[in-house]
Enzyme design. Sequence first.
Site, PDB file in Angstrom:
ATOM      1  N   TYR A  75       0.840  -1.216   0.000  1.00  0.00           N
ATOM      2  CA  TYR A  75       0.000   0.000   0.000  1.00  0.00           C
ATOM      3  C   TYR A  75       0.868   1.257   0.000  1.00  0.00           C
ATOM      4  CZ  TYR A  75      -4.437  -2.373   0.077  1.00  0.00           C
ATOM      5  OH  TYR A  75      -5.520  -3.118  -0.307  1.00  0.00           O
ATOM      6  N   ASN A 106     -13.186   3.901  -6.070  1.00  0.00           N
ATOM      7  CA  ASN A 106     -11.775   4.297  -6.033  1.00  0.00           C
ATOM      8  C   ASN A 106     -11.387   4.787  -4.646  1.00  0.00           C
ATOM      9  OD1 ASN A 106     -11.760   3.617  -8.705  1.00  0.00           O
ATOM     10  ND2 ASN A 106     -11.915   5.723  -9.449  1.00  0.00           N
ATOM     11  N   VAL A 107     -10.183   4.451  -4.253  1.00  0.00           N
ATOM     12  CA  VAL A 107      -9.683   4.843  -2.922  1.00  0.00           C
ATOM     13  C   VAL A 107      -8.741   6.044  -3.035  1.00  0.00           C
ATOM     14  CG1 VAL A 107      -9.956   2.518  -1.965  1.00  0.00           C
ATOM     15  CG2 VAL A 107      -7.783   3.134  -3.065  1.00  0.00           C
ATOM     16  N   ASP A 108      -8.563   6.535  -4.285  1.00  0.00           N
ATOM     17  CA  ASP A 108      -7.722   7.726  -4.461  1.00  0.00           C
ATOM     18  C   ASP A 108      -8.561   8.978  -4.199  1.00  0.00           C
ATOM     19  OD1 ASP A 108      -8.248   7.063  -7.887  1.00  0.00           O
ATOM     20  OD2 ASP A 108      -8.949   8.908  -6.936  1.00  0.00           O
ATOM     21  N   HIS A 125     -15.238   1.950  -1.128  1.00  0.00           N
ATOM     22  CA  HIS A 125     -14.160   1.030  -0.748  1.00  0.00           C
ATOM     23  C   HIS A 125     -13.105   1.718   0.096  1.00  0.00           C
ATOM     24  CE1 HIS A 125     -15.274  -1.865  -4.265  1.00  0.00           C
ATOM     25  NE2 HIS A 125     -16.123  -1.909  -3.265  1.00  0.00           N
ATOM     26  N   CYS A 155      -1.792   1.106  16.991  1.00  0.00           N
ATOM     27  CA  CYS A 155      -2.784   2.164  17.199  1.00  0.00           C
ATOM     28  C   CYS A 155      -2.439   2.893  18.497  1.00  0.00           C
ATOM     29  CB  CYS A 155      -4.169   1.530  17.312  1.00  0.00           C
ATOM     30  SG  CYS A 155      -5.463   2.690  17.835  1.00  0.00           S
ATOM     31  N   GLY A 195     -15.897   3.694 -16.076  1.00  0.00           N
ATOM     32  CA  GLY A 195     -14.624   3.044 -15.781  1.00  0.00           C
ATOM     33  C   GLY A 195     -14.683   1.975 -14.729  1.00  0.00           C
ATOM     34  N   PRO A 222     -13.908   1.963 -22.521  1.00  0.00           N
ATOM     35  CA  PRO A 222     -13.428   1.559 -23.852  1.00  0.00           C
ATOM     36  C   PRO A 222     -13.707   0.095 -24.159  1.00  0.00           C
ATOM     37  CG  PRO A 222     -11.583   1.827 -22.328  1.00  0.00           C
ATOM     38  CD  PRO A 222     -12.813   2.277 -21.610  1.00  0.00           C
ATOM     39  N   ALA A 239     -12.607   7.755 -20.593  1.00  0.00           N
ATOM     40  CA  ALA A 239     -13.389   8.746 -19.828  1.00  0.00           C
ATOM     41  C   ALA A 239     -12.860  10.158 -20.041  1.00  0.00           C
ATOM     42  CB  ALA A 239     -13.326   8.383 -18.349  1.00  0.00           C
TER      43      ALA A 239
HETATM   44  N1  APR Z   1     -11.755   5.330 -19.299  1.00  0.00           N
HETATM   45  C1  APR Z   1     -12.865   4.617 -18.951  1.00  0.00           C
HETATM   46  N2  APR Z   1     -12.832   3.323 -18.577  1.00  0.00           N
HETATM   47  C2  APR Z   1     -11.624   2.714 -18.586  1.00  0.00           C
HETATM   48  C3  APR Z   1     -10.427   3.385 -18.940  1.00  0.00           C
HETATM   49  C4  APR Z   1     -10.527   4.747 -19.306  1.00  0.00           C
HETATM   50  N3  APR Z   1      -9.453   5.462 -19.654  1.00  0.00           N
HETATM   51  N4  APR Z   1      -9.402   2.483 -18.835  1.00  0.00           N
HETATM   52  C5  APR Z   1      -9.950   1.322 -18.429  1.00  0.00           C
HETATM   53  N5  APR Z   1     -11.281   1.452 -18.292  1.00  0.00           N
HETATM   54  C6  APR Z   1     -12.263   0.459 -17.847  1.00  0.00           C
HETATM   55  C7  APR Z   1     -11.925  -0.984 -18.172  1.00  0.00           C
HETATM   56  O1  APR Z   1     -12.376  -1.324 -19.475  1.00  0.00           O
HETATM   57  C8  APR Z   1     -12.720  -1.718 -17.098  1.00  0.00           C
HETATM   58  O2  APR Z   1     -14.050  -1.985 -17.522  1.00  0.00           O
HETATM   59  O3  APR Z   1     -12.306   0.523 -16.440  1.00  0.00           O
HETATM   60  C9  APR Z   1     -12.739  -0.734 -15.924  1.00  0.00           C
HETATM   61  C10 APR Z   1     -11.815  -1.124 -14.799  1.00  0.00           C
HETATM   62  O4  APR Z   1     -12.316  -2.301 -14.222  1.00  0.00           O
HETATM   63  P1  APR Z   1     -11.506  -2.936 -12.999  1.00  0.00           P
HETATM   64  O5  APR Z   1     -10.054  -2.960 -13.347  1.00  0.00           O
HETATM   65  O6  APR Z   1     -12.207  -4.201 -12.644  1.00  0.00           O
HETATM   66  O7  APR Z   1     -11.672  -1.870 -11.822  1.00  0.00           O
HETATM   67  P2  APR Z   1     -12.934  -1.638 -10.909  1.00  0.00           P
HETATM   68  O8  APR Z   1     -14.192  -1.919 -11.662  1.00  0.00           O
HETATM   69  O9  APR Z   1     -12.770  -0.295 -10.315  1.00  0.00           O
HETATM   70  O10 APR Z   1     -12.745  -2.747  -9.760  1.00  0.00           O
HETATM   71  C11 APR Z   1     -13.706  -2.727  -8.716  1.00  0.00           C
HETATM   72  O11 APR Z   1     -12.348  -4.325  -7.524  1.00  0.00           O
HETATM   73  O12 APR Z   1     -10.365  -5.121  -6.649  1.00  0.00           O
HETATM   74  C12 APR Z   1     -11.489  -4.387  -6.385  1.00  0.00           C
HETATM   75  O13 APR Z   1     -11.519  -2.784  -4.704  1.00  0.00           O
HETATM   76  C13 APR Z   1     -11.129  -2.968  -6.024  1.00  0.00           C
HETATM   77  O14 APR Z   1     -12.554  -1.038  -6.237  1.00  0.00           O
HETATM   78  C14 APR Z   1     -11.975  -2.120  -6.953  1.00  0.00           C
HETATM   79  C15 APR Z   1     -13.041  -3.091  -7.425  1.00  0.00           C
END
Ligand code: APR
Length: 256
Positions: A75, A106-108, A125, A155, A195, A222, A239
Amino acid sequence: MELDPEKHASLLQARELLERSQRVAVFSGSGLSAESGLATFRNPDPDALWSRFDPTELASVGAFEAHPERVIDWYNWRRSVLAGVRPNAAHLALAAQPRMIQITQNVDNLLEQAGVAPQQVYHLHGSILHDRCHNPACEYRELVQLEKPSPLRACPRCGARLRPAVVWFGEILPEQTWYQAQRLCMTLDCLLVVGTSASVYPAASLITLARRHGSRIIVVDPNPRETDGAADIHLVGMAGEILPSLLDGLDLASTP
Ligand code: APR
């Protein structure tokens, strides 16, 4: 941004849908931050985190309790990457809609860095910018310095270990935030899904929940994926390229 005619038509259709919608919110995942340089989890891209690391070894309670240093180091590596990136055009386009609520996996903090008010961002998350006590009965949490990795430590309130304030696999989502996100998704005219592979539950269930309560669904991604079945409109693309054109000049709100 030049779009081919079919994509241009979908974009216009999506804009018209948003213009007709009184209540719009966003449900986002790691793809929203991809153009800032943060890796996604499952994207076909080679740098997707779960294609390089084993989540059960790094993002679970069992992993932290078995080898806490490895988890903290990983992390801290992710924090150092976040320290070096900035919001992209997608975050900025969303920040230009201050009355819209951002439900994010997203955690950012790139949405907040782009100018979205913290109270408008529901982090389902958790947050990588904070550590919290691993003892569920203790509510201690503290902001960490992204540039200066925080070592494994106890802690100060109860002596249990501190760990990143993110939701690990198998852990429950922050109750109040999850309740608010569900309640909101039951009232929407349109949910903008940006995304996310929508493959992690219960977060991904928000799409079906919104749809079941009458919301239309616009997906920005995409890659086609299983949630396409739920999308009224799928804007195929990045996006950072789509959201500025999609949202420019609109004044969207999540509540009346
Ligand atoms: N713009 C839009 N979408 C995009 C881009 C972009 N530039 N680049 C990638 N993607 C899409 C991918 O096609 C995919 O469908 O973003 C999605 C990312 O999916 P994941 O990698 O599965 O991420 P996420 O959906 O956020 O995962 C959910 O999984 O591991 C856990 O806690 C983690 O919050 C996370 C959760």
